[in-house]
Write a protein that holds these residues in place. Sequence first.
Motif, PDB file in Angstrom:
ATOM      1  N   LYS A 100       0.831  -1.189   0.000  1.00  0.00           N
ATOM      2  CA  LYS A 100       0.000   0.000   0.000  1.00  0.00           C
ATOM      3  C   LYS A 100       0.868   1.242   0.000  1.00  0.00           C
ATOM      4  O   LYS A 100       1.546   1.538   0.977  1.00  0.00           O
ATOM      5  CB  LYS A 100      -0.919  -0.012   1.217  1.00  0.00           C
ATOM      6  CG  LYS A 100      -1.856  -1.212   1.242  1.00  0.00           C
ATOM      7  CD  LYS A 100      -2.804  -1.181   2.426  1.00  0.00           C
ATOM      8  CE  LYS A 100      -3.726  -2.400   2.397  1.00  0.00           C
ATOM      9  NZ  LYS A 100      -4.694  -2.377   3.514  1.00  0.00           N
ATOM     10  N   THR A 101       0.847   1.942  -1.101  1.00  0.00           N
ATOM     11  CA  THR A 101       1.612   3.179  -1.249  1.00  0.00           C
ATOM     12  C   THR A 101       0.673   4.356  -1.088  1.00  0.00           C
ATOM     13  O   THR A 101      -0.374   4.419  -1.725  1.00  0.00           O
ATOM     14  CB  THR A 101       2.297   3.226  -2.621  1.00  0.00           C
ATOM     15  OG1 THR A 101       3.152   2.085  -2.750  1.00  0.00           O
ATOM     16  CG2 THR A 101       3.119   4.486  -2.763  1.00  0.00           C
ATOM     17  N   ILE A 102       1.065   5.300  -0.234  1.00  0.00           N
ATOM     18  CA  ILE A 102       0.285   6.505  -0.001  1.00  0.00           C
ATOM     19  C   ILE A 102       0.927   7.648  -0.769  1.00  0.00           C
ATOM     20  O   ILE A 102       2.121   7.930  -0.596  1.00  0.00           O
ATOM     21  CB  ILE A 102       0.242   6.866   1.501  1.00  0.00           C
ATOM     22  CG1 ILE A 102      -0.213   5.655   2.331  1.00  0.00           C
ATOM     23  CG2 ILE A 102      -0.664   8.067   1.734  1.00  0.00           C
ATOM     24  CD1 ILE A 102      -1.588   5.162   2.017  1.00  0.00           C
ATOM     25  N   PHE A 103       0.140   8.292  -1.616  1.00  0.00           N
ATOM     26  CA  PHE A 103       0.636   9.379  -2.448  1.00  0.00           C
ATOM     27  C   PHE A 103       0.242  10.739  -1.884  1.00  0.00           C
ATOM     28  O   PHE A 103      -0.833  10.898  -1.308  1.00  0.00           O
ATOM     29  CB  PHE A 103       0.075   9.266  -3.869  1.00  0.00           C
ATOM     30  CG  PHE A 103       0.672   8.155  -4.676  1.00  0.00           C
ATOM     31  CD1 PHE A 103       0.194   6.862  -4.551  1.00  0.00           C
ATOM     32  CD2 PHE A 103       1.705   8.404  -5.560  1.00  0.00           C
ATOM     33  CE1 PHE A 103       0.744   5.818  -5.293  1.00  0.00           C
ATOM     34  CE2 PHE A 103       2.261   7.378  -6.312  1.00  0.00           C
ATOM     35  CZ  PHE A 103       1.785   6.092  -6.176  1.00  0.00           C
TER      36      PHE A 103
ATOM     37  N   LEU B  45      -5.231   4.162  -3.560  1.00  0.00           N
ATOM     38  CA  LEU B  45      -5.292   2.743  -3.899  1.00  0.00           C
ATOM     39  C   LEU B  45      -6.701   2.197  -3.691  1.00  0.00           C
ATOM     40  O   LEU B  45      -7.286   2.347  -2.616  1.00  0.00           O
ATOM     41  CB  LEU B  45      -4.291   1.971  -3.033  1.00  0.00           C
ATOM     42  CG  LEU B  45      -4.162   0.484  -3.297  1.00  0.00           C
ATOM     43  CD1 LEU B  45      -3.583   0.222  -4.684  1.00  0.00           C
ATOM     44  CD2 LEU B  45      -3.279  -0.161  -2.223  1.00  0.00           C
ATOM     45  N   ILE B  46      -7.223   1.532  -4.702  1.00  0.00           N
ATOM     46  CA  ILE B  46      -8.564   0.951  -4.631  1.00  0.00           C
ATOM     47  C   ILE B  46      -8.478  -0.511  -4.189  1.00  0.00           C
ATOM     48  O   ILE B  46      -9.052  -0.913  -3.181  1.00  0.00           O
ATOM     49  CB  ILE B  46      -9.277   1.042  -5.996  1.00  0.00           C
ATOM     50  CG1 ILE B  46      -9.317   2.480  -6.494  1.00  0.00           C
ATOM     51  CG2 ILE B  46     -10.693   0.475  -5.898  1.00  0.00           C
ATOM     52  CD1 ILE B  46      -9.804   2.616  -7.932  1.00  0.00           C
ATOM     53  N   HIS B  47      -7.792  -1.312  -4.974  1.00  0.00           N
ATOM     54  CA  HIS B  47      -7.565  -2.727  -4.673  1.00  0.00           C
ATOM     55  C   HIS B  47      -6.178  -3.100  -5.167  1.00  0.00           C
ATOM     56  O   HIS B  47      -5.617  -2.430  -6.033  1.00  0.00           O
ATOM     57  CB  HIS B  47      -8.594  -3.612  -5.374  1.00  0.00           C
ATOM     58  CG  HIS B  47      -9.951  -3.613  -4.777  1.00  0.00           C
ATOM     59  ND1 HIS B  47     -10.252  -4.246  -3.587  1.00  0.00           N
ATOM     60  CD2 HIS B  47     -11.110  -3.063  -5.225  1.00  0.00           C
ATOM     61  CE1 HIS B  47     -11.533  -4.083  -3.322  1.00  0.00           C
ATOM     62  NE2 HIS B  47     -12.076  -3.369  -4.293  1.00  0.00           N
ATOM     63  N   TYR B  48      -5.670  -4.197  -4.624  1.00  0.00           N
ATOM     64  CA  TYR B  48      -4.398  -4.704  -5.100  1.00  0.00           C
ATOM     65  C   TYR B  48      -4.441  -6.231  -5.103  1.00  0.00           C
ATOM     66  O   TYR B  48      -5.349  -6.851  -4.533  1.00  0.00           O
ATOM     67  CB  TYR B  48      -3.236  -4.199  -4.237  1.00  0.00           C
ATOM     68  CG  TYR B  48      -3.275  -4.718  -2.824  1.00  0.00           C
ATOM     69  CD1 TYR B  48      -3.989  -4.050  -1.833  1.00  0.00           C
ATOM     70  CD2 TYR B  48      -2.580  -5.870  -2.462  1.00  0.00           C
ATOM     71  CE1 TYR B  48      -4.031  -4.523  -0.535  1.00  0.00           C
ATOM     72  CE2 TYR B  48      -2.609  -6.347  -1.169  1.00  0.00           C
ATOM     73  CZ  TYR B  48      -3.341  -5.669  -0.198  1.00  0.00           C
ATOM     74  OH  TYR B  48      -3.374  -6.143   1.080  1.00  0.00           O
ATOM     75  N   THR B  55      -6.539 -11.160  -3.790  1.00  0.00           N
ATOM     76  CA  THR B  55      -6.750  -9.719  -3.899  1.00  0.00           C
ATOM     77  C   THR B  55      -6.866  -9.127  -2.505  1.00  0.00           C
ATOM     78  O   THR B  55      -7.141  -9.845  -1.537  1.00  0.00           O
ATOM     79  CB  THR B  55      -8.018  -9.376  -4.702  1.00  0.00           C
ATOM     80  OG1 THR B  55      -9.156  -9.906  -4.018  1.00  0.00           O
ATOM     81  CG2 THR B  55      -7.957  -9.937  -6.114  1.00  0.00           C
ATOM     82  N   GLY B  56      -6.694  -7.803  -2.427  1.00  0.00           N
ATOM     83  CA  GLY B  56      -6.821  -7.121  -1.147  1.00  0.00           C
ATOM     84  C   GLY B  56      -7.402  -5.740  -1.335  1.00  0.00           C
ATOM     85  O   GLY B  56      -7.375  -5.182  -2.441  1.00  0.00           O
ATOM     86  N   LYS B  57      -7.953  -5.197  -0.265  1.00  0.00           N
ATOM     87  CA  LYS B  57      -8.570  -3.874  -0.317  1.00  0.00           C
ATOM     88  C   LYS B  57      -7.538  -2.790  -0.032  1.00  0.00           C
ATOM     89  O   LYS B  57      -6.691  -2.942   0.839  1.00  0.00           O
ATOM     90  CB  LYS B  57      -9.708  -3.782   0.702  1.00  0.00           C
ATOM     91  CG  LYS B  57     -10.874  -4.680   0.389  1.00  0.00           C
ATOM     92  CD  LYS B  57     -11.989  -4.510   1.412  1.00  0.00           C
ATOM     93  CE  LYS B  57     -13.174  -5.403   1.068  1.00  0.00           C
ATOM     94  NZ  LYS B  57     -14.279  -5.255   2.054  1.00  0.00           N
ATOM     95  N   GLY B  58      -7.674  -1.702  -0.775  1.00  0.00           N
ATOM     96  CA  GLY B  58      -6.812  -0.556  -0.555  1.00  0.00           C
ATOM     97  C   GLY B  58      -7.500   0.488   0.293  1.00  0.00           C
ATOM     98  O   GLY B  58      -8.286   0.176   1.184  1.00  0.00           O
ATOM     99  N   GLU B  59      -7.231   1.728  -0.028  1.00  0.00           N
ATOM    100  CA  GLU B  59      -7.713   2.856   0.762  1.00  0.00           C
ATOM    101  C   GLU B  59      -9.189   3.181   0.479  1.00  0.00           C
ATOM    102  O   GLU B  59      -9.929   3.575   1.380  1.00  0.00           O
ATOM    103  CB  GLU B  59      -6.836   4.073   0.426  1.00  0.00           C
ATOM    104  CG  GLU B  59      -7.053   5.311   1.251  1.00  0.00           C
ATOM    105  CD  GLU B  59      -6.121   6.434   0.812  1.00  0.00           C
ATOM    106  OE1 GLU B  59      -5.265   6.204  -0.079  1.00  0.00           O
ATOM    107  OE2 GLU B  59      -6.252   7.543   1.349  1.00  0.00           O
ATOM    108  N   VAL B  60      -9.625   3.007  -0.780  1.00  0.00           N
ATOM    109  CA  VAL B  60     -10.989   3.384  -1.178  1.00  0.00           C
ATOM    110  C   VAL B  60     -11.646   2.262  -1.981  1.00  0.00           C
ATOM    111  O   VAL B  60     -11.968   2.423  -3.159  1.00  0.00           O
ATOM    112  CB  VAL B  60     -10.987   4.708  -1.971  1.00  0.00           C
ATOM    113  CG1 VAL B  60     -10.714   5.886  -1.066  1.00  0.00           C
ATOM    114  CG2 VAL B  60      -9.969   4.671  -3.123  1.00  0.00           C
TER     115      VAL B  60
END
Lengths: 113, 114
Positions: A100-103, B45-48, B55-60
Amino acid sequence: AQSVTQPDIHITVSEGASLELRCNYSYGATPYLFWYVQSPGQGLQLLLKYFSGDTLVQGIKGFEAEFKRSQSSFNLRKPSVHWSDAAEYFCAVMGTGGFKTIFGAGTRLFVKA
Amino acid sequence: IAGITQAPTSQILAAGRRMTLRCTQDMRHNAMYWYRQDLGLGLRLIHYSNTAGTTGKGEVPDGYSVSRANTDDFPLTLASAVPSQTSVYFCASSEAGGFTDTQYFGPGTRLTVL
């Protein structure tokens, strides 16, 4: 929580002048820091990254950045700007887990002749 | 070598419609990512996916779903689009997803939801 702040929304520099783009981060542990550049209509391209070791990091296109832990900063510099450097620049920190990269919100650079 | 391709380049979509954004990479990277870029907010980040099948959840992540059936493809689906999903969407990949990896970005998809 991790966060990245780029205080300048946009900066205008004369061609041939020096450049410094500011970046401040918030992270509890040793940060993994990045600078990316985005030309109009393009995706992001990595300029440089810092993980450990020498706090002055050299990147592509003549850019460098200095990690200062005491100031929680990772400012990007270039001694002489070219018109082709006009773009948007993003600072980023990699969060926990490595995926998880924060921009930051980005700084748009304008270069005047 | 194409790197990462995204389709479509741009799309205008009516609210409530279903939409899938496509992303394909030819670098055999294990990790892939979806971001949205909004003015003043940078990339979020939405998903990764750190490898095929996971898969995994990101920030939104809300309002979006992803799948990773194979190494090369990582489609992003909006099941029922809403105007707040108007954005530029970037797909990215990296070799393994670790701290030292470089992420490579696609050219983006500009999506407008009316």
